[in-house]
Design an enzyme around this catalytic site. Structure first.
Site, short mmCIF file in Angstrom:
data_model
loop_
_atom_site.label_atom_id
_atom_site.label_comp_id
_atom_site.label_asym_id
_atom_site.label_seq_id
_atom_site.Cartn_x
_atom_site.Cartn_y
_atom_site.Cartn_z
CE1 TYR A 1 25.81 56.79 -52.20
CE2 TYR A 1 27.62 56.77 -53.80
CZ TYR A 1 26.45 56.22 -53.30
OH TYR A 1 25.92 55.10 -53.89
N GLY B 1 29.70 55.33 -52.16
CA GLY B 1 30.34 54.91 -53.41
C GLY B 1 31.62 55.66 -53.72
CB ALA C 1 21.21 51.07 -59.29
CB SER C 2 21.43 46.93 -63.26
OG SER C 2 21.69 48.23 -63.72
CB SER D 1 17.87 56.24 -50.49
OG SER D 1 16.77 55.54 -51.03
NE ARG D 2 23.23 52.56 -53.45
CZ ARG D 2 23.68 51.69 -54.34
NH1 ARG D 2 24.01 50.47 -53.99
NH2 ARG D 2 23.81 52.04 -55.60
CE1 TYR E 1 13.12 43.68 -57.11
CE2 TYR E 1 11.14 43.71 -58.46
CZ TYR E 1 12.16 44.38 -57.81
OH TYR E 1 12.23 45.75 -57.87
CD GLU F 1 8.17 34.30 -59.76
OE1 GLU F 1 8.62 33.16 -59.98
OE2 GLU F 1 7.24 34.54 -58.95
P1 GDP Z 1 22.53 46.47 -57.81
O1 GDP Z 1 22.88 47.87 -57.52
O2 GDP Z 1 23.02 46.00 -59.13
O3 GDP Z 1 22.90 45.58 -56.69
O4 GDP Z 1 20.95 46.43 -57.96
P2 GDP Z 1 19.79 46.15 -56.87
O5 GDP Z 1 19.59 44.69 -56.73
O6 GDP Z 1 20.03 46.93 -55.65
O7 GDP Z 1 18.54 46.72 -57.64
C1 GDP Z 1 18.49 48.06 -58.09
C2 GDP Z 1 17.09 48.44 -58.34
O8 GDP Z 1 16.51 47.56 -59.32
C3 GDP Z 1 16.22 48.32 -57.10
O9 GDP Z 1 15.33 49.39 -57.06
C4 GDP Z 1 15.50 47.00 -57.30
O10 GDP Z 1 14.26 46.98 -56.64
C5 GDP Z 1 15.36 46.92 -58.81
N1 GDP Z 1 15.36 45.51 -59.29
C6 GDP Z 1 16.24 44.54 -58.93
N2 GDP Z 1 15.93 43.35 -59.52
C7 GDP Z 1 14.83 43.58 -60.28
C8 GDP Z 1 14.02 42.75 -61.14
O11 GDP Z 1 14.25 41.55 -61.33
N3 GDP Z 1 12.98 43.37 -61.76
C9 GDP Z 1 12.69 44.70 -61.58
N4 GDP Z 1 11.66 45.22 -62.21
N5 GDP Z 1 13.43 45.51 -60.77
C10 GDP Z 1 14.47 44.96 -60.14
P1 PGA Z 2 25.66 48.70 -56.58
O1 PGA Z 2 26.89 49.18 -55.67
O2 PGA Z 2 26.31 48.07 -57.74
O3 PGA Z 2 24.97 47.74 -55.69
O4 PGA Z 2 24.81 49.85 -56.97
C1 PGA Z 2 27.34 50.45 -55.52
C2 PGA Z 2 27.92 51.05 -56.77
O5 PGA Z 2 28.31 50.31 -57.69
O6 PGA Z 2 27.99 52.27 -56.83
MN MN Z 3 23.94 46.17 -55.01
#
Ligand code: GDP
Ligand code: PGA
Ligand code: MN
Ligand code: MN
Length: 609
Positions: free
Chosen positions: A213, A215, A266-267, A393-394, A518, A520
């Site tokens: 995987y 990560g 994922a935040s 999933s990515r 998103y 906004e």
């Molecule tokens: P990263 O892993 O920190 O890069 O997070 P991502 O940008 O890939 O987002 C992770 C999940 O959070 C995805 O399913 C996005 O659709 C969701 N997400 C990201 N930004 C927002 C937001 O502003 N509001 C909501 N409700 N969900 C969001």
């Molecule tokens: P993410 O990157 O922060 O976009 O989820 C991969 C990880 O940190 O595992």
């Molecule tokens: Mn990311």
């Protein structure tokens, strides 16, 4: 054995790999792992390797020029409890780095890896985790060895891959060994778990066994770009963080601001960096993408705080990515982009992919397979509600495919940093944005980042926990030293960045998100830069400066969002008072925490009474 060594020399010569230290390292691990072939790869090998993977069935076509892969069903996320930072100095033991003595871990990994690539090809991936010519370049070169072709294809997308990166660097490169192992017999998540993901930080050596995987297996990105990088940064005066990095240009004034920030995996980092629409807010702002997961940050010779994204691609969460939430991401994974989708749902007949939140679920089930490869049409009744795609999933795509990537994203000087933000999934307490102008309070805020864990880490989804600066899974040295290092590095900048804590994830009593998020999310960031410039005053609260409602650009927001706005801009004092007790316990774990951080904690606590 002599034959193998001779073979390897010819492979090196053919590939132009001249660095004797690299040659010795590769030959050593080829022998340990028992690989039957060695192949040095560069980005130019992508088309051939893709063709080989399609031929072998490791990749499946998604129309033309896009690909689908599945990882083993028990191997879909990072495994934090199996991830270890090892050194020879016990003082490197932290709260979250799972520190172990190098002398204990190295033999374990050698034993696990011995003969474990028998019959396989060992790919040699020389890479650079920095723009070429950067002042941090000597910390950025590495050579990943892997017995997994899909890892090679992902690395080609995520890093700058080619022998030039390491030939001139003598012994200054990270040794990053990845051995997949027999995935069906590793006891993932059981007491007999045999996986180990180890960074031997003071030897600049990474040994990962037991996963394919991303990560766990893209060592340039996760283990070097974050864990090794932050250890090197600690010893050499720079910061390495799990941060996105974006640029906002105010077209009216011509001023450009760069904001970086950490949210747990994922935040929302990838979405924030990508999706802020270029035409947002009446076309007044132009928003550019620099990075979505990692930033390396330093103060340059002129005293300016600067940062760059060490990566070459995006490894984005698929769930909920669609034309409305993130049109930029959709435009980055179009046909012929070379994008690789992992663990989404796949239709073997139409060569389409789908994930939850992509759009309406296909009603014609013909050809559709869930992420495990099971035909949807054959699912048992009790599986009816299971997602088709894995929640983690990515998609993997190169930065060159991102429509709003900044023209200077590859500039070795990086960009000036004006703002640092922290955030995460917090269903209550944390308002939309609260700004912090004091360095120690900003660092304190990062150290006390509390949020829900996500599907990016195995078995932890939804667990509320502290995740300092979003670095908990990548922390490589003690948190007290980390805090001091932040105070030292940022404190040396002649112009201090503004800090802020943001939260796009507050929920109402019915569970729905109170803020549309998103695209906004540009609105609170614009307010932050206006606050920095003294154009707005905000409202002082015990936990920072919040926007007055009228200071936010609210043009075009829907009625419901406007009705919920006061709730997302409120500070729930009793809830915060309760939080301060938790923070005290959390910080008390970090022995030797700088007095400035405790003083910041006491100031906030006193203001809340
Ligand atoms: P990263 O892993 O920190 O890069 O997070 P991502 O940008 O890939 O987002 C992770 C999940 O959070 C995805 O399913 C996005 O659709 C969701 N997400 C990201 N930004 C927002 C937001 O502003 N509001 C909501 N409700 N969900 C969001
Ligand atoms: P993410 O990157 O922060 O976009 O989820 C991969 C990880 O940190 O595992
Ligand atoms: Mn990311
Ligand atoms: Mn990440």
């Amino acid at each position: 054995m002599v034959d193998v060594v001779l073979d390897v020399v010819k492979v090196f010569d053919d590939a132009g790999l001249t660095n004797p230290h690299v040659r010795e390292y590769v030959a050593h691990w080829a022998e340990v792992t028992g690989a039957s072939r060695v192949e040095v790869v560069s980005a130019a090998d992508d088309a051939r390797l893709v063709a080989e993977s399609l031929e072998a069935g490791e990749l499946l076509p998604v129309g033309a020029g896009r690909y689908y892969s599945r990882s083993y069903r028990k191997d879909t996320a990072r495994a934090e409890e199996r991830t270890i930072v090892a050194t020879s100095d016990e003082r490197d033991r932290g709260t979250y780095n799972n520190w172990k003595p190098a002398a204990e871990m190295k033999p374990k990994l050698v034993e696990l890896m011995t003969g474990a690539s028998a019959g396989k090809t060992m790919y040699v991936i020389p890479y650079l985790m920095a723009p070429a010519g950067s002042p941090l370049e000597r910390f950025a070169a590495g050579v990943e060895l892997t017995d997994n072709r899909n890892v090679v294809l992902q690395m080609i997308r995520m890093a700058r891959v080619g022998v030039d990166s390491v030939n001139a660097l003598g012994n200054d490169f990270v040794r990053a060994v990845h051995v997949t192992g027999d995935l069906e017999n590793l006891g993932q998540g059981t007491p007999e778990d045999r996986r180990y993901f180890v960074t031997i930080a003071d030897e600049r050596t990474i040994l990962h066994f037991g996963s394919s995987y991303g990560g766990n297996a893209l060592l340039g990105k996760i283990a070097h770009g974050l864990r090794q990088g932050s250890y090197d940064g600690w010893k050499n005066g720079f910061l390495v963080e799990q941060f996105m990095l974006l640029g906002i240009t105010d077209k009216q004034t011509g001023r450009k601001y760069h904001i970086c920030g950490g949210f747990p995996s994922a935040s929302g980092k990838t979405n924030l960096a990508m999706t802020l629409a270029p035409d947002a807010l009446g076309d007044r702002y132009h928003v550019e993408f620099y990075g979505d997961d990692i930033a390396w940050i330093w103060v340059d010779d002129d005293g300016v705080l600067r940062g760059f994204n060490p990566e070459n691609g995006v490894f984005g969460v698929a769930k909920d990515t669609n034309e409305l939430t993130n049109p930029t991401a959709i435009d980055s994974i179009t046909p012929n982009s070379g994008a690789i989708f992992t663990n989404v749902a796949y239709n073997g007949k139409t060569q389409e992919v789908w994930w939850e939140g992509r759009g309406p679920q296909p009603t014609d089930l013909d050809g559709w397979l869930d992420w495990t490869g099971q035909p949807i049409a054959e699912r048992a009744a009790e599986q009816a509600d299971d997602p088709w795609a894995h929640p983690n999933s990515r998609f993997t795509t190169q930065l060159g495919n991102v429509p709003n990537v900044a023209a200077d994203w590859d500039d070795p000087r990086g960009v000036e940093i004006h703002g640092v933000i922290f955030g995460g999934r917090t269903r209550d307490r944390e308002p939309l944005i609260r700004a912090i102008t004091d360095l120690a309070e900003g660092v304190y805020d990062g150290l006390t980042l509390g949020a829900e864990a996500t599907a990016a880490a195995d078995g932890l989804e939804g667990v509320l926990r502290y995740d300092p600066m979003s670095m908990r899974p990548f922390m490589s040295y003690p948190e007290a030293d980390y805090a001091q290092h932040w105070l030292d590095v940022i404190g040396a900048a002649k112009s201090q960045p503004i800090f802020a804590h943001v939260n796009w994830f507050q929920r109402g009593e019915d569970g729905r998100f109170l803020w549309p998020g998103y695209r906004e999310n540009l609105r609170p960031l614009v307010w932050l830069m206006q606050l920095r410039n003294g154009e707005v005053a905000g409202v002082r609260t015990p936990v920072g400066i919040l926007p007055a409602r009228h200071e936010l650009d609210l043009e075009g927001l829907d009625e419901r969002t406007l009705a919920d706005l006061d709730a997302v801009l409120a500070v729930d004092v009793p809830r915060w008072q309760q939080e301060m007790g938790h923070r005290e316990q959390h910080l008390a774990q970090f022995e030797g925490l700088p007095e400035e951080i405790w003083a910041a904690h006491r100031r906030v606590a006193a203001a809340l009474i």
